[in-house]
Design a protein around this motif. Structure first.
Motif, PDB file in Angstrom:
ATOM      1  N   GLY A  19      11.003   1.527  -4.788  1.00  0.00           N
ATOM      2  CA  GLY A  19       9.626   1.451  -4.291  1.00  0.00           C
ATOM      3  C   GLY A  19       9.268  -0.021  -4.169  1.00  0.00           C
ATOM      4  O   GLY A  19      10.093  -0.890  -4.462  1.00  0.00           O
ATOM      5  N   GLY A  20       8.040  -0.281  -3.684  1.00  0.00           N
ATOM      6  CA  GLY A  20       7.662  -1.676  -3.464  1.00  0.00           C
ATOM      7  C   GLY A  20       6.838  -2.253  -4.599  1.00  0.00           C
ATOM      8  O   GLY A  20       6.632  -3.471  -4.683  1.00  0.00           O
ATOM      9  N   GLY A  21       6.340  -1.391  -5.469  1.00  0.00           N
ATOM     10  CA  GLY A  21       5.329  -1.793  -6.448  1.00  0.00           C
ATOM     11  C   GLY A  21       5.806  -2.747  -7.526  1.00  0.00           C
ATOM     12  O   GLY A  21       5.058  -3.638  -7.927  1.00  0.00           O
ATOM     13  N   SER A  24       6.124  -6.270  -5.982  1.00  0.00           N
ATOM     14  CA  SER A  24       4.811  -6.847  -5.666  1.00  0.00           C
ATOM     15  C   SER A  24       4.102  -7.323  -6.932  1.00  0.00           C
ATOM     16  O   SER A  24       3.530  -8.414  -6.956  1.00  0.00           O
ATOM     17  N   GLY A 218       3.609   3.433   1.472  1.00  0.00           N
ATOM     18  CA  GLY A 218       4.356   2.661   0.474  1.00  0.00           C
ATOM     19  C   GLY A 218       5.402   1.790   1.154  1.00  0.00           C
ATOM     20  O   GLY A 218       5.485   1.724   2.384  1.00  0.00           O
ATOM     21  N   GLY A 219       6.232   1.141   0.349  1.00  0.00           N
ATOM     22  CA  GLY A 219       7.253   0.258   0.897  1.00  0.00           C
ATOM     23  C   GLY A 219       8.303   1.009   1.709  1.00  0.00           C
ATOM     24  O   GLY A 219       8.978   0.431   2.546  1.00  0.00           O
ATOM     25  N   ILE A 244       2.153   1.267   9.505  1.00  0.00           N
ATOM     26  CA  ILE A 244       3.204   0.480   8.848  1.00  0.00           C
ATOM     27  C   ILE A 244       4.275   1.441   8.354  1.00  0.00           C
ATOM     28  O   ILE A 244       4.031   2.261   7.467  1.00  0.00           O
ATOM     29  N   PHE A 269       8.436  -3.192   7.747  1.00  0.00           N
ATOM     30  CA  PHE A 269       7.939  -3.752   6.489  1.00  0.00           C
ATOM     31  C   PHE A 269       7.218  -5.063   6.790  1.00  0.00           C
ATOM     32  O   PHE A 269       7.773  -5.944   7.422  1.00  0.00           O
ATOM     33  N   VAL A 270       5.958  -5.165   6.376  1.00  0.00           N
ATOM     34  CA  VAL A 270       5.202  -6.382   6.688  1.00  0.00           C
ATOM     35  C   VAL A 270       5.004  -7.226   5.437  1.00  0.00           C
ATOM     36  O   VAL A 270       4.895  -6.697   4.332  1.00  0.00           O
ATOM     37  N   MET A 273       0.508  -8.030   4.185  1.00  0.00           N
ATOM     38  CA  MET A 273      -0.373  -6.950   3.745  1.00  0.00           C
ATOM     39  C   MET A 273      -1.780  -7.449   3.333  1.00  0.00           C
ATOM     40  O   MET A 273      -2.775  -6.797   3.664  1.00  0.00           O
ATOM     41  N   LYS A 286      -0.381   6.906   0.996  1.00  0.00           N
ATOM     42  CA  LYS A 286       0.036   7.723  -0.141  1.00  0.00           C
ATOM     43  C   LYS A 286      -0.520   7.034  -1.384  1.00  0.00           C
ATOM     44  O   LYS A 286      -0.858   5.844  -1.336  1.00  0.00           O
ATOM     45  N   GLY A 288       0.160   5.316  -3.885  1.00  0.00           N
ATOM     46  CA  GLY A 288       0.958   4.321  -4.619  1.00  0.00           C
ATOM     47  C   GLY A 288       0.043   3.402  -5.417  1.00  0.00           C
ATOM     48  O   GLY A 288      -0.982   2.955  -4.903  1.00  0.00           O
ATOM     49  N   PRO A 289       0.408   3.100  -6.657  1.00  0.00           N
ATOM     50  CA  PRO A 289      -0.480   2.299  -7.507  1.00  0.00           C
ATOM     51  C   PRO A 289      -0.738   0.896  -6.965  1.00  0.00           C
ATOM     52  O   PRO A 289      -1.867   0.388  -7.032  1.00  0.00           O
ATOM     53  N   GLY A 290       0.326   0.279  -6.404  1.00  0.00           N
ATOM     54  CA  GLY A 290       0.170  -1.080  -5.887  1.00  0.00           C
ATOM     55  C   GLY A 290      -0.793  -1.093  -4.714  1.00  0.00           C
ATOM     56  O   GLY A 290      -1.771  -1.853  -4.692  1.00  0.00           O
ATOM     57  N   THR A 291      -0.544  -0.221  -3.765  1.00  0.00           N
ATOM     58  CA  THR A 291      -1.377  -0.176  -2.563  1.00  0.00           C
ATOM     59  C   THR A 291      -2.828   0.150  -2.922  1.00  0.00           C
ATOM     60  O   THR A 291      -3.765  -0.474  -2.396  1.00  0.00           O
ATOM     61  N   GLU A 294      -4.431  -2.924  -4.497  1.00  0.00           N
ATOM     62  CA  GLU A 294      -4.671  -3.965  -3.485  1.00  0.00           C
ATOM     63  C   GLU A 294      -5.905  -3.608  -2.648  1.00  0.00           C
ATOM     64  O   GLU A 294      -6.757  -4.455  -2.383  1.00  0.00           O
TER      65      GLU A 294
HETATM   66  N1  UDP Z   1       4.167  -3.220   1.045  1.00  0.00           N
HETATM   67  C1  UDP Z   1       4.387  -4.377   1.779  1.00  0.00           C
HETATM   68  N2  UDP Z   1       4.759  -4.245   3.081  1.00  0.00           N
HETATM   69  C2  UDP Z   1       4.941  -3.043   3.668  1.00  0.00           C
HETATM   70  C3  UDP Z   1       4.702  -1.861   2.923  1.00  0.00           C
HETATM   71  C4  UDP Z   1       4.300  -1.985   1.616  1.00  0.00           C
HETATM   72  O1  UDP Z   1       4.232  -5.498   1.294  1.00  0.00           O
HETATM   73  O2  UDP Z   1       5.290  -3.023   4.827  1.00  0.00           O
HETATM   74  C5  UDP Z   1       3.777  -3.379  -0.363  1.00  0.00           C
HETATM   75  C6  UDP Z   1       2.367  -2.899  -0.661  1.00  0.00           C
HETATM   76  O3  UDP Z   1       1.434  -3.887  -0.295  1.00  0.00           O
HETATM   77  C7  UDP Z   1       2.493  -2.659  -2.166  1.00  0.00           C
HETATM   78  C8  UDP Z   1       3.921  -2.164  -2.313  1.00  0.00           C
HETATM   79  O4  UDP Z   1       4.634  -2.567  -1.158  1.00  0.00           O
HETATM   80  O5  UDP Z   1       2.346  -3.865  -2.880  1.00  0.00           O
HETATM   81  C9  UDP Z   1       3.989  -0.652  -2.430  1.00  0.00           C
HETATM   82  O6  UDP Z   1       3.704  -0.340  -3.755  1.00  0.00           O
HETATM   83  P1  UDP Z   1       3.117   1.050  -4.201  1.00  0.00           P
HETATM   84  O7  UDP Z   1       3.007   0.982  -5.689  1.00  0.00           O
HETATM   85  O8  UDP Z   1       1.873   1.353  -3.466  1.00  0.00           O
HETATM   86  O9  UDP Z   1       4.169   2.126  -3.714  1.00  0.00           O
HETATM   87  P2  UDP Z   1       5.766   2.243  -3.902  1.00  0.00           P
HETATM   88  O10 UDP Z   1       6.371   1.674  -2.660  1.00  0.00           O
HETATM   89  O11 UDP Z   1       6.125   1.450  -5.146  1.00  0.00           O
HETATM   90  O12 UDP Z   1       6.012   3.710  -4.026  1.00  0.00           O
END
Ligand code: UDP
Length: 387
Positions: A19-21, A24, A218-219, A244, A269-270, A273, A286, A288-291, A294
């Motif tokens: 995941g992306g969290g 980040s 999410g990522g 995205i 993937f950007v 953000m 979705k 996601g805790p990070g999103t 943010e």
């Molecule tokens: N994100 C990003 N670029 C993208 C898609 C997602 O930088 O194109 C970042 C988003 O800003 C967040 C993270 O990836 O910081 C996703 O974390 P999240 O906890 O929401 O979900 P996960 O991907 O861990 O399930």
């Protein structure tokens, strides 16, 4: 005479690209350390799976997007393994298999402080470190339904994002003084005022004459993003749509091949953000805790369309009960929620205010301070014991 070079303490961050969290949050803390302390501390990021785990665990970051595409199986695994006793049995059985890898990790990365930003880093690395070790801090990156593997009783400190996460830490047998509620760290740019939104949109090439709705899964570009785009296209709302697809290349290609009645911008993937969130009016995502965090910091109302069963389940009531967004699991409900905010600007404005109330824009900087305090305290203790 040359003065000896000042020792630059090294802070090791353990994370993984599942995941992306985790990435980040780690980058947000490192950014905050740099903003607050300049180059006083050296930082290093290690992916606990990709860089050190034996196969097949090594492949987990690559396989993760496919694994979570079977959310029910994931949720079952989450629940069956949740609980301090279960975690300890599972970890003990994995230890003979991962021991040499994680002993190598600690040998190759001597550090003055270790920060775990992944639940599965705690047990093997703490075991590999043994008794004589630097302070070890966990930064929990799930908001509410936090899995027991995040909470390890040997840690010096466990930093959590919410009161609910603190309660779970105590239930998982951590002492109250081991736990601090600070918030989930996000990049500093999410926490800054948006500045001139029109200019920002021009810079991004987005229209300035209509609301902009950003859709993200999410990522990894998870969830029924394509169906959501179709549903919005069908009713041709007076908006611009930014989609995205994250690392989901197949989805990006499919979305790019279509025509849309409203201005539509498709991205993979950007990296921008923070700009995207500050320039947008609504986020469809979705849970996601990070999103979510943010978006709260950017004051951006959310429509949540799906969640990963287990660690993301609690995120929906967390957002919805405080009025920072709505839960709309079906595409027609998403369209309804969008219409509602377009027609009812007072309600939309109240949602923006609710986001700002839930936000913890200082979390990353506060965590940076706590890490430095922990490091300094440990250093003093060591000096004292030597004297
Ligand atoms: N994100 C990003 N670029 C993208 C898609 C997602 O930088 O194109 C970042 C988003 O800003 C967040 C993270 O990836 O910081 C996703 O974390 P999240 O906890 O929401 O979900 P996960 O991907 O861990 O399930």
């Amino acid at each position: 005479m040359n003065t000896p070079a000042k020792h630059q303490p090294n802070i090791l961050f353990l994370f993984s690209d599942t995941g992306g969290g985790h990435r980040s949050a780690t980058e947000a803390i490192i950014e905050a350390l740099n903003l607050e302390y300049g180059d006083q501390y050296r930082t290093e990021m290690v992916d606990i799976f990709k860089d050190y785990a034996p196969p097949p665990l090594k492949m987990l970051p690559a396989l993760y997007p496919r694994i979570v595409r079977a959310p029910q199986a994931w949720g079952l695994g989450y629940h069956l393994s949740d609980g301090p006793k279960r975690v300890s049995v599972l970890s003990a059985s994995a230890w003979p298999y991962v021991r040499s890898s994680y002993r190598r990790l600690v040998r190759e990365h001597p550090s003055d402080l270790i920060v775990s930003v992944h639940s599965l880093a705690n047990e093997p690395v703490l075991r590999a470190l043994g008794h004589e070790r630097p302070p070890f801090v966990t930064v929990v990156t799930d908001l509410v339904s936090v899995h027991a593997s995040w909470y390890h009783r040997w840690v010096d400190l466990c930093i959590v994002p919410t009161e609910a996460a603190r309660r779970r830490a105590i239930k998982s047998l951590l002492e109250p003084e081991q736990v601090r509620v600070v918030g989930l760290p996000v990049a500093d740019q999410f926490c800054q005022p948006p500045g001139d939104v029109e200019e920002l949109r021009q810079h991004l090439g987005w229209p300035t004459d209509r609301p902009v709705v950003v859709l993200v899964g999410g990522g990894e570009g998870m969830g029924p993003l394509e169906k959501v785009v179709q549903a919005i296209s069908k009713v041709n709302l007076p908006i611009a749509l930014v989609v995205i697809a994250g690392r989901n290349k197949a989805l990006k290609a499919k979305l790019e091949a279509n025509d849309y009645p409203m201005p539509t911008f498709v991205y993979g993937f950007v990296r921008e953000m923070p700009d995207f969130m500050r320039a947008a009016n609504v986020l469809i995502t979705k849970a996601g805790p990070g999103t979510i965090t943010e978006a709260l910091n950017a004051g951006l109302p959310m429509i949540l369309y799906s969640h990963l069963p287990g660690q993301e389940s609690g995120n929906i009531p967390y957002v919805v009960s405080d009025g920072a967004g709505v839960w709309a699991p079906r595409p027609d409900q998403i369209v309804g929620a969008l219409r509602n905010w377009l027609d009812n600007t007072e309600q939309y404005d109240r949602t923006v205010d609710a986001c700002k109330k839930l936000a913890r824009p200082n979390a990353a900087r506060q965590i940076a301070h706590i890490l430095v305090e922990t490091l300094e305290k440990h250093k003093r203790k060591k000096e004292f014991s030597v004297a």
